[in-house]
Design an enzyme around this catalytic site. Structure first.
Site, mmCIF file in Angstrom:
data_model
loop_
_atom_site.group_PDB
_atom_site.id
_atom_site.type_symbol
_atom_site.label_atom_id
_atom_site.label_comp_id
_atom_site.label_asym_id
_atom_site.label_seq_id
_atom_site.Cartn_x
_atom_site.Cartn_y
_atom_site.Cartn_z
ATOM 1 N N ASP A 7 0.871 -1.181 0.000
ATOM 2 C CA ASP A 7 0.000 0.000 0.000
ATOM 3 C C ASP A 7 0.909 1.233 0.000
ATOM 4 O O ASP A 7 1.490 1.580 1.025
ATOM 5 C CB ASP A 7 -0.902 -0.027 1.229
ATOM 6 C CG ASP A 7 -1.663 1.273 1.459
ATOM 7 O OD1 ASP A 7 -1.835 2.043 0.481
ATOM 8 O OD2 ASP A 7 -2.079 1.520 2.607
ATOM 9 N N ASP A 102 -7.202 3.216 -2.926
ATOM 10 C CA ASP A 102 -7.097 3.017 -1.479
ATOM 11 C C ASP A 102 -8.480 3.018 -0.828
ATOM 12 O O ASP A 102 -8.761 2.211 0.064
ATOM 13 C CB ASP A 102 -6.190 4.065 -0.845
ATOM 14 C CG ASP A 102 -6.593 5.500 -1.171
ATOM 15 O OD1 ASP A 102 -7.344 5.732 -2.134
ATOM 16 O OD2 ASP A 102 -6.123 6.413 -0.459
#
Length: 253
Positions: A7, A102
């Site tokens: 991420d 995200d």
């Protein structure tokens, strides 16, 4: 472990190994502001990681640095993207590509973590809020500056206002505390108002799921919610399991 998930946000890189059942291993966090991301990856990531799945909302130089490091370690690299439907989640955006990956993955992770309607709140560089009803329908969301970004913006415009420091109070009696209280209070008010609006829309108050680097600081001052610091990685672990994907029919909304 079958591979790793990554991420890459605007403030830090988070990564973790994931097993065949979608369970995350220990999470590695690298703050890339003021550091050489490529050098930190070389120093801290194993020499071989199998497969790599990446979600990135960061700028091109950071993304290139990450992918360059991964090409020397992974047999296969996949980039997560937002789609209109996945595993029961239906995105509200007419153009799903406009919804940050995200936010998309955080919703996937939150829906996997429990049943019923959920308000997903991410606190990073920005605050993102997304509402998903009990049927998996995304009802839309909100974006605002995080408390840290508010402080930085004020400091940039008014240098004598410190960008960090201070303690939250209902009514502060010095400037640093007033800054901390005002910026955190703005974020708290946004989440509380979003919960109230969601309750009116759905006829029930959704559960609150918080994630991101700044979530822990706000959680004690918010209605009871679940804190999932690594929610985007949890969503990535769900995204890489193709058997759980829901493929929309041609022309489906």
């Amino acid at each position: 472990m079958s591979g790793w998930v990554f991420d890459l946000g605007n403030t830090r890189l988070k990564a973790a190994p994931v097993d065949d059942d979608g369970r995350l291993g220990p999470v590695l966090a690298i703050t890339h502001r003021g550091t050489d991301l490529g050098a930190e990856i070389e120093r801290r990531l194993p020499a071989s990681i199998g497969t790599a799945t990446v979600a990135s909302v960061a700028g091109e130089p950071l993304r290139v640095a990450l992918l360059d490091a991964l090409t020397r370690r992974a047999r296969r690299i996949s980039l997560a993207t937002t789609t209109s439907r996945w595993d029961g989640l239906r995105v509200a955006y007419a153009d799903p590509s406009q919804l940050g990956v995200d936010r998309f993955l955080a919703m996937l992770g939150a829906c996997a973590a429990g049943s019923g309607a959920v308000l997903v709140c991410g606190v990073g560089t920005a605050i993102t809020i997304d509402l998903v009803d009990a049927d998996g329908r995304h009802r839309g969301g909100r974006i605002a500056p995080s408390p840290d970004l508010m402080r930085e913006a004020l400091h940039d415009r008014v240098p004598q206002l410190a960008p960090v420091g201070g303690t939250y109070h209902a009514f502060a009696d010095d400037t640093d505390d007033a800054l901390a209280s005002g910026c955190q209070g703005a974020a708290i008010g946004l989440v509380e108002q979003s919960l109230a609006s969601a309750a009116r829309l759905l006829g029930e108050t959704p559960r609150l799921v918080l994630h991101g680097g700044g979530a822990a600081a706000l959680a004690p001052r918010l209605p009871a919610g679940d804190l999932h610091p690594d929610l985007v990685l949890e969503g990535l672990a769900r995204w890489i399991r193709p058997a759980s994907a829901v493929v929309p029919a041609p022309g489906a909304a």
